[in-house]
Structure formats: structure tokens, C-alpha cells
Design an enzyme around this catalytic site. Structure first.
Site, short mmCIF file in Angstrom:
data_model
loop_
_atom_site.label_atom_id
_atom_site.label_comp_id
_atom_site.label_asym_id
_atom_site.label_seq_id
_atom_site.Cartn_x
_atom_site.Cartn_y
_atom_site.Cartn_z
N GLY A 171 0.83 -1.19 0.00
CA GLY A 171 0.00 0.00 0.00
C GLY A 171 0.87 1.24 0.00
O GLY A 171 2.06 1.19 -0.35
N ARG A 188 -14.54 13.01 12.40
CA ARG A 188 -15.33 11.82 12.07
C ARG A 188 -16.03 11.20 13.26
O ARG A 188 -17.19 10.80 13.15
CB ARG A 188 -14.41 10.79 11.42
N GLU A 202 -0.77 2.39 8.51
CA GLU A 202 -1.87 2.10 9.42
C GLU A 202 -1.55 0.97 10.38
O GLU A 202 -2.16 0.85 11.44
CB GLU A 202 -3.15 1.76 8.62
#
Lengths: 639, 244
Positions: A43, A331, A426
Site C-alpha cells: 500500500g 469523524r 496504518e
């Protein structure tokens, strides 16, 4: 092992990274070729790390489970990537970006790591632009930006709603260049089954070739995990359906501490669930909140079509509750507010588990063309999935599991508690605290891979140049390989009735119901109990047809679900331990009278890093106290 | 709705494949095509039979993993969607649906509906990049680019590398795929520096891997789930011509 040493350099915050780089140990260019590094994942963090380590001259082996590195799930990030360029002259700076992240993360991230992420953000944008990433531009030819949830400046670079794809293809191109040069060897369709630790150092991995089923050994002087998050623990999430936590979990079982596993971000704007067979929830970029207004009817259970609800009967609840930030609150705040309205019976649609995201006013003000330019592909995608035209009527959205702030504990150098094992992007815990701000995950992942890790890993490798190529015939490799094979045999031999996915779905449901957007002690304990039972059932009634020495996707899924049961238990243990609400971790027992998260800085201003002690044994909690030299811990208010 | 599925089953690259017929009952029009196949596979696994193997991952049309021939069209009969986003609402009760892997020599079948698309990676490795090391980039706004060109570059760059263009082409040509990358870089000032070497290297690799020639049929454009335009191929030809 035991003590957590963060290795944060001395000196003023703004100078730490520069000072670190000036004094870090280096590896002589002539020696780099002899040093092998394994990077797992392709990624944004993995591909950028593999390519930049290749550029430096190391011998890199890069692994991914997909058929091509270009498919890693960073590809799906939509809205953008932050940088502190201040191109808009709106008062942005490295410090402000850092401050927004620390505040957005509710003061549960490590200050020095966050500052560095903000610091390298500008280099990331420079590099992507040079690589030919077609970011949006203004008519004069310079780069355009937009604003994004949780901040008041416009610092988000974007390529329509496909910024992740464009950045990932940029990384993929730099990776390809290194593959061509022979500096990186690519191993696609490989799943990491275990980490090999020799004399306390990470020295290799065991993989399964997903086409042939062959179990392989790969040695290296250092191992880098860039394996993403564990959002699919909820089964339905915005992640790719094959995303999993198994590589990180295996490393955890070999000694890498797992930090803040309960910090999971539930994204506020995903397409609501449409059917019971659904395999994932598709994200609608939160950039839509720049122009879309979120509302529900003021009347409970209002079944009128959205366009028939008059203006004065609409409750723009985010604008009402948070007049300063309005629809642009972070969020976690937006997700909980949506849940609150739906739980109170104001949700829209057949299920009542959705809220409106309305572009009517933006279209009237800016014109349909302008909205189409900004969000055209998102509107198209929404229509493809639901059949609804959002230029004409509001989108329906609902929160979905999205990003995991928790991950493997790493120090300032991004090294885990196992020497020679790194975690980036992440898969580590370090930069987002208890909640991640929009457009900062691409930023952190690429920053880690291109600019941080290549500078920190030499500090370890400088002492490794005299270590010969890691031979894979050592007993540690044989043992790890044997254990991996035994586990496969164990899974294959259950021969029960149920599919891996059906267990995953049930696990996800428990996690969503009890360990989702809000949590309480009784629910968490109930979830532990239910998951324990489900895990027992899994090991008794799973079925995997076919053989292990063949392409067998059921076997792949089963291995991942098996690890998720264990990770779920740790996640809940962490959520139970943290008797406070912070960021995305909302414990119902700890809230202000008006329903906002109530932090407890006295007792919980620490990173919870969990040590694995053996199958079925309790984890040991290690605390890294968070010291804030530069910022003052405040109540996070977006009102 | 009730459906009949005729699905290509092939144990491995060497084996001979054949169509197997499955009946699917109670398919919801709200399912995606892959969710419908998930339901079939659930049934097969519960009967201890080998499930149908297919590539898939993001399930939101961006990773490019999925791809199968559905009723004679790559990604099915609906324009501009990938298989994962193909809704079952486009099918009717009683339909027979025929599902096959990509058929192209450079994409050998691995198992059932999974094919080996590593040839695409090889073409990108040959030259699909701009040679700049991390740390060497100039300040981003020091490379201005015309908005129009940059937007067109973006339109080319959104190719997901699924292989539908090759599968759709009677010649198994990869021209649309290659031209998308060539166009993206050719339209940006950063990409001009290596433009000649890039187009030569990528075209040479494309030919070497056994992809066919373009005969301007346009099936690739018609079937591309990302609506990559045929004009990219014209640009590729021009770039190639300029490179010699």
C-alpha cells in the site's frame, strides 16, 4: 523486553527530527547491497518504503497478497492528502497541522511522531507531484486544495475522489522502477504466516504462496510490516474484503506489543447497508461534507421523501450542535451524532439507519457543474450502488468501520518491541491518537515509507552489516514453518459445516453491536463472552473444502478469521481497561451532560501497549506515559 | 429471483475447463454480482464442494482485482461498472447467466475465473514511471501544469488495470491499458523528460508479452469500466511515432 522506550530525541519539538537525522548512524553505500530488508504490504506505506529503500541501495523483498502491488487498499482512499504547504495563505503551518492532529486525536498520540508526520507532509506532496500524480490544479497551473473534516484551513490535496488511487499508483510506479533496477524483488500472491525471530531479532518471515499453497521461508536483516489496519474485524467495513490483521497479529504473538487496539474509527459517511448478504460498506468521501449538509427530519419516524420535508422541519443537527465546525466536525463526532439521531428514532430510509447528506443548497449556490467537478465520481458511484441520483435528492449515509488508529507499538524510529521489526502506515499506532483526521492517513503512510523509515532504519542496520545473509535453514525458520503448517492442518481437519465467512459475519455483528461507536462495561463483557463461544464453535464446526497445497481461498479466509477472534478479545480488553472516553473510543459511562466524550487525563494519558504471554493467557499491559511538551491538553471542542 | 448460472470451472492452468451449471434461488436485486457468487460459494462450501475461485478485493470498483466475462461482456452488460459493483437489479427472474474468465493468451487461467495478469505489471515495470528518487523532488508548485492537460492526464490515470480491454479485444491488444499510462505522463511536464524512452520500452514489452495489435475496433473503450477513451491510443501512436 518490557519497558517501553520511545526513543524520542531530545531538544525542542520543531528540531527533533532534524537533529535526529543529523546524528543517526548510517550504512555505507557499498554495504547497503548486502543488507536485505523484507517489506510486507504494497500500500502507500509498503510500496513507498520498498521503493525508497531500493533507491538507497538496499536489497528489498516486497510481499503482497494481491495479484499485483497496485491493488493494495490504499487505492480506495478518496478525499485527499494533507500537507502544511499554506498555498492558500490561510494561516496554515507545520505547527498547525501538527496541532490539529494532536487535538483531533484527543491527546492520545505521541507528540514527536505527530510533529514529524506534519513536517514531512510537504515533502510527500513534492514527491508525488514529481512522480506524476495528477492532483487537481488551478487555472494558473498550481496545485489546488480543499478543506476537510475537523480543520479550518484548506490543506487537502486531491485528485477528484480518487486521491488514494492516484497516490498508490505513484508509489507503484516508483516501486516498479526499483523492480526494474533489480533493487526490489516482488512476491505477489503471498500471505505472511509467521515472523521468524532469531536471538531476539526479526530475521525473516514464513509465507504461503496463494497459488500453489507452498510454504516458503524468506530471510532478511530487518522486516517491515506495512500491512494496514484491522477494520474488517467488523466484517462490514469500508475496507477491502481481504484486508486482514494476521501479519500484525503473528508479529504480536512473537513479541511485538499491540497498542491501543480499541481505537477504531467509524467513518460517518458510508452507503448504508442495502441487503443481508452485503460484503462491504462503500465509503462516500467525507470531502462531501464540505458542501453537503447533514440533516434528519425534526419529526420522529418521518417517512416522507426527503425533498418533501420543508426547510423549517429539517434538523441540521451538526450545525445545531456544533455551530463553529458544523458539518466539518471530526469523524468520531459526526458518527456518534448520526447514531444518536438514529437511535432516537429520527433516522431516514426503510431501516431508519441512515441520515441525509444534502447538496441542494450547494447546487443552488455554486451550480451543478461545480459540484460535478468536485464530486462527480462519488455521485456516480452512489448512483451505481443505490440507483439514486444525488443531484436530485439527498444521499443517505450511515457510519461504518473504517480506520484503526491502534496497531503495533512503535518507537520514534518506527521499530516495534522486537528489534529489527518495523511497522509503518496504518499497521502502527503512533500518529493518530484516539481519532484520525481526514486526509491524514495517506499523508502518514507515504511519509513513513518515503521519508521516515529510510532515515531511521539505518540506525539499526548500521550494526548489522557484519551479519551474513540470513540463512533460512536455521532451526527458527524450521520451527516457524512447522507451526504454520500445523495450524493449516488443524484448520483443514475440522471438517465441520460452516464457512469461514459466516463466522466472520457473526463476529462482526457482535463487534458492531457491543464494541462499535459506543461501548459500556456490560456490553463489552457480554461481547467477550459471545466471542469466546463463537471461537469455540469455529474450531469445532468450520469447513474448508479442497486441499492446502492448492489455491484455496476458504483456507485463507479461515486463517484470518481465526486471528480476528484473538484480536477481538484483546480489543475488548483494551476498551474495558480504558475507563474514559476519548476520540473514537466512547464509553457511555464517561460522558459530559450534553453527551460529549469525557477524557480522563489524570489516569489515562498513556498508550496502552499489550504484551502477548501465550495462548489463552491474559495479556500484560505496559503503559507509555504521554508527555506533552508543546501543547496543553484541552477539552476537544468543536462547538 | 431465481437464476441459472453457467460458470467456467478449471482446476488449474494445465487442466481442461468446462462449464458447470448451478441454480440460484432467492437472489435479491439489491445484491451485487459478487455477493450473488458469495451466496453460491457459501452453499458449495456447506456441501463440501470446491467453491468458484475469483479475484476480488475492494468491492468498490477501484482495485481492479475482479473481472469476469458475464453474458459476453467483460464486467457484464452494464456500462462503466466493475463486476463488484454490478447490481443484480439488472437481471431478471429466470435468466441464465454465463460467466467466464478473461480469454487472452497473455492472461493464462490460474483457476476457474482467476487469470494471471502479471503481464500488466511487466509492462509498467518496463517504463511506467518517472525517474525521481524520494528526496529529489522540487517544490511542487515549481512544476506548473496546464489545468486542462492535468485534468486530461487524470482521466487517463484512473485505469484500474483490470484487463477488461484486453479481454474485450478480438486481438487481445493491450493498447488501451498502455496508452492510458503513456497519456498520463505525456500530458504532464514532469513526464515529458523520459517520454521517448518510456513509450519505446512499454510498447516493446507489450509486444514481447504476446498482446495483439490494435485494429481500431473500439471494443476496449466500449467495455472499459472506467471509460478510458480511445483517444489515448491515438496519443500513444503519436508518442511512439515521435520517439523514433
Amino acid at each position: 523486553m518490557g519497558k517501553l522506550i520511545s526513543k524520542v530525541p531530545e531538544g525542542p519539538l520543531a528540531q527533533k527530527w532534524t537533529r535526529y537525522k543529523s546524528s543517526v548512524k548510517l550504512v555505507n553505500p557499498a554495504n547497503k547491497k548486502k543488507v536485505e530488508i523484507i517489506v510486507v504490504g504494497t500500500g502507500l506505506s509498503g510500496a513507498s518504503a520498498a521503493s525508497s529503500l531500493g533507491e538507497l541501495g538496499y536489497s528489498v523483498k516486497n510481499f503482497c497478497y494481491q495479484d499485483s502491488p497496485r491493488r493494495a487498499h490504499s487505492v480506495a482512499a478518496q478525499g485527499g492528502i494533507n500537507a502544511a504547504k499554506n498555498y492558500q495563505n490561510d494561516g496554515d503551518s507545520v505547527y498547525r497541522l501538527f496541532y490539529d492532529m494532536i487535538k483531533g486525536g484527543d491527546y492520545r498520540a505521541r507528540e514527536a511522531n505527530v510533529y514529524r508526520a506534519a513536517e514531512v507532509s510537504n515533502q510527500v506532496i513534492d514527491h508525488f507531484t514529481a512522480l506524476g500524480v495528477p492532483f487537481a490544479r488551478d487555472y494558473g497551473g498550481t496545485l489546488d486544495t480543499r478543506s476537510f473534516g475537523g480543520v479550518q484551513v484548506s490543506r487537502t490535496f486531491y485528485a477528484k475522489g480518487q486521491t488514494g488511487q492516484q497516490c498508490l499508483l505513484g508509489c507503484y510506479s516508483s516501486l516498479n522502477r526499483q523492480i526494474k533496477k533489480g533493487n526490489v524483488k516482488m512476491f505477489p500472491r503471498r500471505e505472511m504466516l509467521d515472523l521468524v525471530v532469531i536471538d531476539g531479532r526479526a530475521r525473516g518471515i514464513i509465507t504461503r504462496n496463494l497459488i500453489t499453497g507452498e510454504i516458503e521461508r524468506h530471510g532478511a536483516h530487518a522486516v517491515v510490516l506495512a500491512t494496514g489496519g484491522y477494520g474488517t474485524i467488523y466484517y462490514l467495513s469500508t475496507l477491502a474484503v481481504n484486508s486482514n490483521a494476521s501479519a500484525a497479529w503473528k508479529a504480536h504473538k512473537k513479541g511485538a506489543f499491540f497498542a491501543n487496539p480499541s481505537f477504531v474509527q467509524i467513518h460517518p459517511t458510508s452507503v448504508p447497508q442495502l441487503n443481508e448478504f452485503q460484503s462491504k460498506l462503500t465509503l462516500m468521501s467525507e470531502s462531501l461534507r464540505n458542501d453537503g449538509r447533514i440533516w434528519v427530519s425534526k419529526t420522529r419516524g418521518d417517512k416522507r421523501p426527503a425533498n418533501d420535508v420543508p426547510e423549517d422541519e429539517r434538523d441540521y443537527y451538526l450545525e445545531r450542535r456544533y455551530p463553529t465546525f458544523g458539518n466539518l466536525v471530526p469523524r468520531d463526532v459526526a458518527s456518534r451524532a448520526a447514531k444518536e439521531r438514529c437511535d432516537a428514532g429520527y433516522g431516514v430510509g426503510e431501516t431508519g439507519l441512515a441520515v441525509n447528506l444534502d447538496f441542494r443548497d450547494a447546487i443552488n449556490k455554486q451550480g451543478k457543474k461545480a459540484i460535478e467537478n468536485k464530486y462527480g465520481n462519488l455521485f456516480d458511484m452512489y448512483k451505481t450502488i443505490t440507483g439514486i441520483d444525488s443531484y436530485e435528492e439527498p444521499m443517505r449515509i450511515y457510519p461504518a468501520g473504517h480506520y484503526t488508529m491502534g496497531g503495533l507499538w512503535v518507537d520514534y524510529e518506527l521499530m516495534t518491541t522486537i528489534p529489527g521489526l518495523y511497522a509503518i502506515g496504518e499497521s502502527n499506532f503512533s500518529d493518530h491518537g484516539a481519532n484520525r483526521l481526514g486526509a491524514s492517513s495517506l499523508m502518514q503512510a507515504a511519509g513513513d515509507g518515503y521519508f521516515v523509515l529510510p532515515n531511521t532504519i539505518s540506525n539499526y542496520l548500521a550494526d548489522q552489516i557484519s551479519v551474513a545473509k540470513i540463512a533460512t535453514d536455521k532451526p527458527e525458520f524450521a520451527d516457524a514453518e512447522k507451526a504454520a503448517m500445523e495450524r493449516i492442518s488443524k484448520l483443514m481437519s475440522i471438517k465441520g459445516k460452516q464457512t469461514a465467512s459466516s463466522f466472520h459475519k457473526r463476529l462482526g455483528r457482535i463487534m458492531w453491536d457491543y464494541v462499535g461507536m459506543s461501548r459500556n462495561e456490560a456490553g463489552l463483557k457480554k461481547a467477550l463472552e459471545l466471542i469466546g463461544e463463537l471461537k469455540d464453535e469455529f474450531w469445532k464446526d468450520l469447513n474448508i473444502p479442497g486441499n492446502a497445497d492448492d489455491l484455496n481461498m476458504e483456507l485463507e479466509k479461515a486463517g484470518r478469521v481465526a486471528d480476528y477472534f484473538d484480536l477481538a478479545q484483546l480489543l475488548i480488553t483494551d476498551a474495558l481497561n480504558r475507563k474514559e472516553s476519548c476520540g473514537a473510543h466512547f464509553r457511555e459511562e464517561y460522558q459530559t451532560p450534553d453527551g460529549e466524550a469525557l477524557r480522563n487525563d489524570e489516569e489515562y494519558a498513556y498508550v496502552a501497549a499489550w504484551e502477548y504471554t501465550g495462548e489463552g493467557k491474559p495479556h500484560i499491559l505496559h503503559k507509555e506515559e504521554l508527555k506533552f511538551e508543546e501543547v496543553e491538553m484541552k477539552v476537544r471542542s468543536y462547538k | 429471483m431465481n437464476l441459472t448460472l453457467k460458470i467456467w470451472r478449471q482446476k488449474n492452468a494445465g487442466a481442461k475447463g468446462n462449464f458447470a451449471t448451478y441454480r440460484m434461488e432467492d437472489v435479491s436485486p439489491k445484491m451485487s454480482f459478487l455477493e450473488m457468487l458469495d451466496a453460491l460459494n457459501k452453499k458449495l462450501v456447506e456441501e463440501d464442494k470446491d467453491p468458484v475461485a475469483f479475484d476480488h478485493d475492494c468491492r468498490e470498483g477501484i482495485c481492479g482485482s475482479c473481472g469476469m466475462y458475464i453474458n459476453g461482456h467483460p464486467h457484464g452488460p452494464v456500462p462503466a461498472v466493475t463486476t463488484c459493483l454490478l447490481s443484480m437489479r439488472y437481471f431478471s427472474d429466470g435468466d441464465t447467466i454465463c460467466v467466464e474468465p478473461w480469454r487472452a493468451k497473455p492472461f493464462p487461467v490460474i483457476k476457474d475465473l482467476i487469470v494471471d495478469r502479471s503481464a500488466f505489471d511487466k509492462i509498467q515495470i518496463a517504463g511506467g514511471y518517472i525517474s525521481v528518487n524520494a528526496g529529489a523532488a522540487p517544490e511542487a508548485n515549481s512544476i506548473p501544469a496546464q489545468k486542462k492537460n492535468s485534468d486530461t492526464a487524470f482521466d487517463s490515470s484512473i485505469c484500474i488495470g483490470c484487463g477488461a480491454c484486453v479481454a474485450a479485444c478480438k486481438n487481445a491488444s493491450a493498447m488501451l491499458f498502455v496508452s492510458a499510462k503513456i497519456s498520463q505522463f505525456a500530458l504532464l511536464p514532469q513526464g515529458r523528460i523520459e517520454a521517448k524512452d518510456r513509450v519505446r520500452a512499454m510498447v516493446e514489452m507489450m509486444d514481447e508479452l504476446g498482446f495483439g495489435n490494435c485494429s481500431n475496433t473500439g471494443a476496449c473503450e466500449a467495455e472499459c469500466p472506467k471509460e478510458i477513451k480511445l483517444t489515448n491510443i491515438a496519443r500513444l501512436n503519436r508518442e511512439y511515432y515521435k520517439a523514433y
